[in-house]
Scaffold this active site. Structure first.
Site, PDB file in Angstrom:
ATOM      1  N   SER A  78     -17.439  10.951  16.065  1.00 17.69           N
ATOM      2  CA  SER A  78     -18.775  10.355  16.000  1.00 17.69           C
ATOM      3  C   SER A  78     -19.765  11.288  16.686  1.00 17.69           C
ATOM      4  O   SER A  78     -19.484  11.779  17.777  1.00 17.69           O
ATOM      5  CB  SER A  78     -18.784   8.983  16.673  1.00 17.69           C
ATOM      6  OG  SER A  78     -18.050   8.077  15.900  1.00 17.69           O
ATOM      7  N   ASN A 102     -22.487  10.627  18.162  1.00 20.93           N
ATOM      8  CA  ASN A 102     -23.416   9.974  19.082  1.00 20.93           C
ATOM      9  C   ASN A 102     -22.887   9.747  20.486  1.00 20.93           C
ATOM     10  O   ASN A 102     -23.486   9.031  21.270  1.00 20.93           O
ATOM     11  CB  ASN A 102     -23.864   8.642  18.473  1.00 20.93           C
ATOM     12  CG  ASN A 102     -24.435   8.847  17.071  1.00 20.93           C
ATOM     13  OD1 ASN A 102     -25.299   9.696  16.877  1.00 20.93           O
ATOM     14  ND2 ASN A 102     -23.925   8.116  16.088  1.00 20.93           N
TER      15      ASN A 102
HETATM   16  C1  LIG Z   1     -24.035   2.039  11.029  1.00 14.61           C
HETATM   17  C2  LIG Z   1     -22.749   2.833  11.062  1.00 14.61           C
HETATM   18  C3  LIG Z   1     -21.916   2.742  12.163  1.00 14.61           C
HETATM   19  C4  LIG Z   1     -20.724   3.479  12.199  1.00 14.61           C
HETATM   20  N1  LIG Z   1     -19.892   3.344  13.282  1.00 14.61           N
HETATM   21  C5  LIG Z   1     -18.709   4.009  13.291  1.00 14.61           C
HETATM   22  C6  LIG Z   1     -17.804   3.843  14.375  1.00 14.61           C
HETATM   23  O1  LIG Z   1     -18.029   3.061  15.307  1.00 14.61           O
HETATM   24  N2  LIG Z   1     -16.653   4.579  14.350  1.00 14.61           N
HETATM   25  C7  LIG Z   1     -16.342   5.433  13.324  1.00 14.61           C
HETATM   26  O2  LIG Z   1     -15.279   6.052  13.346  1.00 14.61           O
HETATM   27  N3  LIG Z   1     -17.178   5.582  12.273  1.00 14.61           N
HETATM   28  C8  LIG Z   1     -18.336   4.892  12.240  1.00 14.61           C
HETATM   29  N4  LIG Z   1     -19.185   5.046  11.176  1.00 14.61           N
HETATM   30  C9  LIG Z   1     -18.816   6.004  10.103  1.00 14.61           C
HETATM   31  C10 LIG Z   1     -18.103   5.337   8.930  1.00 14.61           C
HETATM   32  O3  LIG Z   1     -16.887   4.777   9.322  1.00 14.61           O
HETATM   33  C11 LIG Z   1     -17.853   6.374   7.820  1.00 14.61           C
HETATM   34  O4  LIG Z   1     -16.977   7.370   8.300  1.00 14.61           O
HETATM   35  C12 LIG Z   1     -19.131   7.028   7.322  1.00 14.61           C
HETATM   36  O5  LIG Z   1     -20.209   6.111   7.311  1.00 14.61           O
HETATM   37  C13 LIG Z   1     -18.975   7.628   5.920  1.00 14.61           C
HETATM   38  O6  LIG Z   1     -18.711   6.627   4.979  1.00 14.61           O
HETATM   39  P1  LIG Z   1     -19.858   6.014   4.013  1.00 14.61           P
HETATM   40  O7  LIG Z   1     -20.595   7.179   3.418  1.00 14.61           O
HETATM   41  O8  LIG Z   1     -19.110   5.191   3.009  1.00 14.61           O
HETATM   42  O9  LIG Z   1     -20.712   5.173   4.915  1.00 14.61           O
HETATM   43  C14 LIG Z   1     -20.379   4.324  11.111  1.00 14.61           C
HETATM   44  C15 LIG Z   1     -21.225   4.397  10.005  1.00 14.61           C
HETATM   45  C16 LIG Z   1     -22.389   3.671   9.961  1.00 14.61           C
HETATM   46  C17 LIG Z   1     -23.289   3.758   8.747  1.00 14.61           C
END
Ligand SMILES: Cc1cc2nc3c(=O)[nH]c(=O)nc-3n(C[C@H](O)[C@H](O)[C@H](O)COP(=O)(O)O)c2cc1C
Length: 358
Positions: free
Chosen positions: A172, A174
């Site tokens: 992540s 952040n």
């Molecule tokens: C609002 C938000 C919060 C997320 N929080 C996490 C998290 O806590 N841990 C994590 O491993 N990935 C987190 N992700 C990443 C997602 O699990 C994923 O890897 C990423 O969004 C790509 O997939 P997508 O394009 O289908 O959203 C987050 C994504 C979003 C949009």
């Protein structure tokens, strides 16, 4: 049938993204989001790590950080749900606003910063659930921790018997310093210690598979280090990928420059490229979970053909609603049949192998 999402979706999207998300989680918790008719098909079943995934489409981490709605999301048709990221102690995350919709780009930027209620609350919820369906837990470290690996040991030990698989999340963007844990020296120690904590916690019982979730922004040298550590043992799979810190020139939304991780459609190409590299570097020997920009059956199929045994999504749900899950499954069955694959497993890595592992 009354299409809740078509009616309510535009209203939900008028709200601040995080407020909207909290409202959706509450509705799910109270059982107010109707479950669609079941759609399963034998071609979609994926046997992996001694588990039987009814279909390969999972909910990615971050949607249900506190394990409040895993069963409600399984009832929406997902083949598995990943809760978290959960840290040992509760933490607030970054100041709001910290989640931004980029509708023009079918994308999201977030800098949540692992806001979650801590591993004890999450463990309590996982203990109370009926355990129908596969639920994995994504582990992270507290922002102010002194010993990063110790936080993963705590999470792994606490959730070892309560989750069907565990994920070491080092990707992540952040949490300051988190992504440096992807480098070889750190990774060997982190995986070794988490694995030992897991083994200690289950003793004679079933040890859940341990996965590592990586970023899409890694250099080739980092990818080959990760492959080497993975193949040396200790890891049962990789999740590729988390959000990206890159901002493609194609983005047009006014929120594109916000700090944080970008997900959704613009992540599809870079995350699939990383997935293909990892399939090649691990010689197809390690199960991979493809995530990043999946919004259709064709996208899911692309990840599978690149090397994914399972896929996950989050951002597309925000724009298309939960009806998307069954739609993807239907399209996937058609695509498998079109190309003469009897099951998902038969299609895994087929593009990469055809291209001669390049
Ligand atoms: C609002 C938000 C919060 C997320 N929080 C996490 C998290 O806590 N841990 C994590 O491993 N990935 C987190 N992700 C990443 C997602 O699990 C994923 O890897 C990423 O969004 C790509 O997939 P997508 O394009 O289908 O959203 C987050 C994504 C979003 C949009």
């Amino acid at each position: 049938m009354f299409d809740y999402y078509r009616t309510l979706g535009p209203l939900v999207r008028l709200l601040d993204p995080e407020v909207a998300h909290q409202a959706v989680v509450r509705l799910l918790k109270w059982g107010l989001v109707p479950a669609p008719g079941r759609f399963e098909h034998p071609a979609l079943e994926v046997p992996l790590w001694g588990l039987r995934f009814p279909n390969p489409v999972g909910l990615a981490a971050g949607f249900d950080k506190n394990a409040e709605t895993p069963d409600a999301m399984l009832r929406q048709g997902f083949g598995f749900v990943e809760i978290g990221t959960v840290t040992p102690r509760p933490q607030d995350g970054n100041p709001r606003p910290r989640m931004f919709r980029l509708p023009e780009d079918a994308a999201i930027v977030n800098r949540m910063g692992f806001n979650n209620q801590g591993v004890e609350r999450v463990a309590g919820r996982l203990k109370r659930r009926a355990r129908i369906g596969i639920v994995g837990a994504n582990l992270g470290m507290n922002k102010d921790t002194e010993d990063a690996a110790a936080d993963y040991e705590i999470g792994a030990a606490r959730l070892a018997r309560l989750a069907d698989y565990l994920v070491i999340n080092v990707s992540s963007p952040n949490t300051p310093g988190l992504r440096t844990l992807q480098s070889r020296g750190h990774l060997e120690e982190l995986v070794g210690r988490t694995r030992a904590a897991l083994d200690g916690a289950v003793a004679m019982g079933r040890r859940p598979p341990l996965l590592l979730k990586i970023a899409p922004d890694l250099a080739e040298a980092d990818l080959s280090d990760i492959a080497a550590v993975s193949l040396a043992g200790g890891l049962d799979g990789l999740i590729v990928s988390n959000t990206t810190v890159a901002r493609p020139d194609s983005l047009t939304s006014p929120w594109a420059k916000e700090a944080g991780g970008l997900s959704g459609a613009p992540l599809f190409e870079p995350s699939t490229k990383t997935l293909r590299r990892m399939y090649i570097l691990t010689k197809g020997k390690l199960p991979l979970v493809g995530v990043g920009g999946v919004a259709s059956g064709l996208d899911a199929y692309g990840k599978i053909r690149a090397g994914a045994s399972l896929v996950q999504l989050y951002s597309a749900l925000v724009y298309h609603g939960p009806g998307l899950v069954n739609r993807i499954k239907r399209e996937l069955v058609q695509l498998l049949h079109r190309d003469g694959f009897a099951t998902v497993a038969d299609a895994v890595g087929s593009d990469t192998r055809r291209e001669g592992w390049r």
